[in-house]
Design a protein around this motif. Structure first.
Motif, PDB file in Angstrom:
ATOM      1  N   SER A  14      -4.302 -17.387 -13.374  1.00 42.49           N
ATOM      2  CA  SER A  14      -4.786 -17.673 -14.714  1.00 42.49           C
ATOM      3  C   SER A  14      -4.365 -16.615 -15.739  1.00 42.49           C
ATOM      4  O   SER A  14      -3.971 -16.951 -16.843  1.00 42.49           O
ATOM      5  CB  SER A  14      -6.315 -17.782 -14.688  1.00 42.49           C
ATOM      6  N   LEU A  15      -4.449 -15.355 -15.380  1.00 41.31           N
ATOM      7  CA  LEU A  15      -4.209 -14.300 -16.364  1.00 41.31           C
ATOM      8  C   LEU A  15      -2.772 -13.801 -16.423  1.00 41.31           C
ATOM      9  O   LEU A  15      -2.380 -13.178 -17.400  1.00 41.31           O
ATOM     10  CB  LEU A  15      -5.151 -13.120 -16.113  1.00 41.31           C
ATOM     11  N   ALA A  20       3.004 -16.427 -17.995  1.00 30.99           N
ATOM     12  CA  ALA A  20       4.439 -16.275 -17.747  1.00 30.99           C
ATOM     13  C   ALA A  20       5.143 -17.635 -17.743  1.00 30.99           C
ATOM     14  O   ALA A  20       6.256 -17.760 -18.268  1.00 30.99           O
ATOM     15  CB  ALA A  20       4.667 -15.541 -16.424  1.00 30.99           C
ATOM     16  N   ARG A  21       4.487 -18.635 -17.173  1.00 27.97           N
ATOM     17  CA  ARG A  21       5.073 -19.986 -17.185  1.00 27.97           C
ATOM     18  C   ARG A  21       5.158 -20.535 -18.609  1.00 27.97           C
ATOM     19  O   ARG A  21       6.138 -21.181 -18.987  1.00 27.97           O
ATOM     20  CB  ARG A  21       4.236 -20.937 -16.327  1.00 27.97           C
ATOM     21  N   ASP A  22       4.112 -20.280 -19.395  1.00 29.30           N
ATOM     22  CA  ASP A  22       4.073 -20.793 -20.769  1.00 29.30           C
ATOM     23  C   ASP A  22       5.031 -20.061 -21.699  1.00 29.30           C
ATOM     24  O   ASP A  22       5.410 -20.593 -22.735  1.00 29.30           O
ATOM     25  CB  ASP A  22       2.656 -20.688 -21.329  1.00 29.30           C
ATOM     26  N   TRP A  23       5.371 -18.816 -21.355  1.00 27.50           N
ATOM     27  CA  TRP A  23       6.266 -18.017 -22.193  1.00 27.50           C
ATOM     28  C   TRP A  23       7.483 -17.644 -21.360  1.00 27.50           C
ATOM     29  O   TRP A  23       7.635 -16.525 -20.891  1.00 27.50           O
ATOM     30  CB  TRP A  23       5.542 -16.790 -22.710  1.00 27.50           C
ATOM     31  N   PRO A  43       9.746 -17.690 -12.422  1.00 25.88           N
ATOM     32  CA  PRO A  43      11.039 -16.995 -12.332  1.00 25.88           C
ATOM     33  C   PRO A  43      11.151 -15.763 -13.234  1.00 25.88           C
ATOM     34  O   PRO A  43      11.970 -14.893 -12.972  1.00 25.88           O
ATOM     35  CB  PRO A  43      12.061 -18.055 -12.726  1.00 25.88           C
ATOM     36  N   ASN A  44      10.341 -15.667 -14.283  1.00 28.60           N
ATOM     37  CA  ASN A  44      10.409 -14.506 -15.179  1.00 28.60           C
ATOM     38  C   ASN A  44       9.450 -13.391 -14.758  1.00 28.60           C
ATOM     39  O   ASN A  44       9.205 -12.457 -15.521  1.00 28.60           O
ATOM     40  CB  ASN A  44      10.161 -14.924 -16.628  1.00 28.60           C
ATOM     41  N   VAL A  45       8.934 -13.462 -13.540  1.00 31.11           N
ATOM     42  CA  VAL A  45       8.086 -12.400 -12.985  1.00 31.11           C
ATOM     43  C   VAL A  45       8.876 -11.711 -11.881  1.00 31.11           C
ATOM     44  O   VAL A  45       9.247 -12.326 -10.883  1.00 31.11           O
ATOM     45  CB  VAL A  45       6.757 -12.945 -12.413  1.00 31.11           C
ATOM     46  N   VAL A  46       9.141 -10.437 -12.081  1.00 27.96           N
ATOM     47  CA  VAL A  46       9.828  -9.620 -11.079  1.00 27.96           C
ATOM     48  C   VAL A  46       8.760  -8.980 -10.201  1.00 27.96           C
ATOM     49  O   VAL A  46       7.751  -8.473 -10.695  1.00 27.96           O
ATOM     50  CB  VAL A  46      10.681  -8.513 -11.760  1.00 27.96           C
ATOM     51  N   ARG A  47       8.974  -9.014  -8.909  1.00 29.06           N
ATOM     52  CA  ARG A  47       8.032  -8.413  -7.945  1.00 29.06           C
ATOM     53  C   ARG A  47       8.602  -7.125  -7.391  1.00 29.06           C
ATOM     54  O   ARG A  47       9.761  -7.066  -6.994  1.00 29.06           O
ATOM     55  CB  ARG A  47       7.779  -9.390  -6.798  1.00 29.06           C
ATOM     56  N   THR A 122      -4.414 -13.812 -22.745  1.00 35.41           N
ATOM     57  CA  THR A 122      -3.280 -12.962 -22.371  1.00 35.41           C
ATOM     58  C   THR A 122      -2.065 -13.305 -23.219  1.00 35.41           C
ATOM     59  O   THR A 122      -1.427 -12.416 -23.806  1.00 35.41           O
ATOM     60  CB  THR A 122      -2.936 -13.136 -20.877  1.00 35.41           C
ATOM     61  N   LEU A 123      -1.758 -14.568 -23.301  1.00 35.40           N
ATOM     62  CA  LEU A 123      -0.585 -15.011 -24.044  1.00 35.40           C
ATOM     63  C   LEU A 123      -0.692 -14.654 -25.526  1.00 35.40           C
ATOM     64  O   LEU A 123       0.281 -14.221 -26.148  1.00 35.40           O
ATOM     65  CB  LEU A 123      -0.400 -16.517 -23.861  1.00 35.40           C
ATOM     66  N   SER A 124      -1.862 -14.791 -26.084  1.00 37.95           N
ATOM     67  CA  SER A 124      -2.074 -14.443 -27.480  1.00 37.95           C
ATOM     68  C   SER A 124      -1.777 -12.961 -27.730  1.00 37.95           C
ATOM     69  O   SER A 124      -1.091 -12.606 -28.686  1.00 37.95           O
ATOM     70  CB  SER A 124      -3.511 -14.773 -27.878  1.00 37.95           C
ATOM     71  N   PHE A 125      -2.291 -12.087 -26.869  1.00 40.16           N
ATOM     72  CA  PHE A 125      -2.021 -10.652 -27.031  1.00 40.16           C
ATOM     73  C   PHE A 125      -0.527 -10.375 -26.924  1.00 40.16           C
ATOM     74  O   PHE A 125       0.033  -9.629 -27.721  1.00 40.16           O
ATOM     75  CB  PHE A 125      -2.761  -9.824 -25.978  1.00 40.16           C
TER      76      PHE A 125
END
Length: 181
Positions: A14-15, A20-23, A43-47, A122-125
């Motif tokens: 959720s947080l 990340a999916r939405d942006w 895909p835009n999250v690096v682990r 989160t996305l708003s910030f």
């Protein structure tokens, strides 16, 4: 960036994952090895499995924000901040956190820490505080330093450690820590 391990998949999804999916143009990095295996990382999250302690300050200074998602057991216990909250605050990195009992005893919400209850928070910030508003972001991060309890004699060392050896308060624009990826 998420700064807690062993999380409930729902809270993390959720947080962090939903924003990340939405942006899809946003860049995210998650450090730590103990995340739910069931999570479907966008895909835009690096682990990164581990950030060595000597790179913690550089890691936090490379971020526009750090996201703290508290482990379920710690939320139940209350008054249980992650050390990573204090590391990020000491580096004047603005923090977005989930909410838990006692958080306001360590950081003043909205002034020293941003509270996210859902993905849209989160996305708003992330979207509303742009690079050209970095002074506001830095001011929030620097306000978060105060509760850390830095004594005057430790101030220069703390500045040096969080600035990667440079004692000026000016931080470089965030860039990825390439040695972690």
């Amino acid at each position: 960036v998420v700064s807690a391990a062993q999380l409930g998949a729902h809270r993390l999804d959720s947080l962090l994952c939903d924003p990340a999916r939405d942006w899809s143009h946003g860049k995210f990095i998650v450090a730590g090895a103990q995340y739910p295996k069931s999570l479907d990382w966008p895909p835009n999250v690096v682990r990164v499995d581990h950030v060595p302690p000597h790179l913690h300050a550089r890691f936090y200074n490379s971020q526009r924000f750090t996201l703290n998602v508290t482990r379920r057991q710690m939320v139940r216990a209350g008054y249980s901040p992650s050390v990573r909250l204090f590391e990020a605050a000491a580096c004047a990195t603005p923090i977005i956190s989930d909410v838990w009992d006692g958080l306001d005893r360590f950081f003043l919400p909205s002034a020293e820490i941003l509270i996210a209850r859902r993905a849209t928070d989160t996305l708003s910030f992330l979207r509303e505080i742009r690079e050209d508003e970095r002074r506001q972001t830095r001011a929030l991060g620097e306000a978060g330093e105060e509760p850390v309890g830095v004594e005057p004699q430790d101030d220069e060392r703390g500045k040096r450690d969080c600035a990667g050896g440079d004692t000026s308060r000016e931080r470089a624009q965030p860039e990825p820590l390439r040695e972690l990826m």
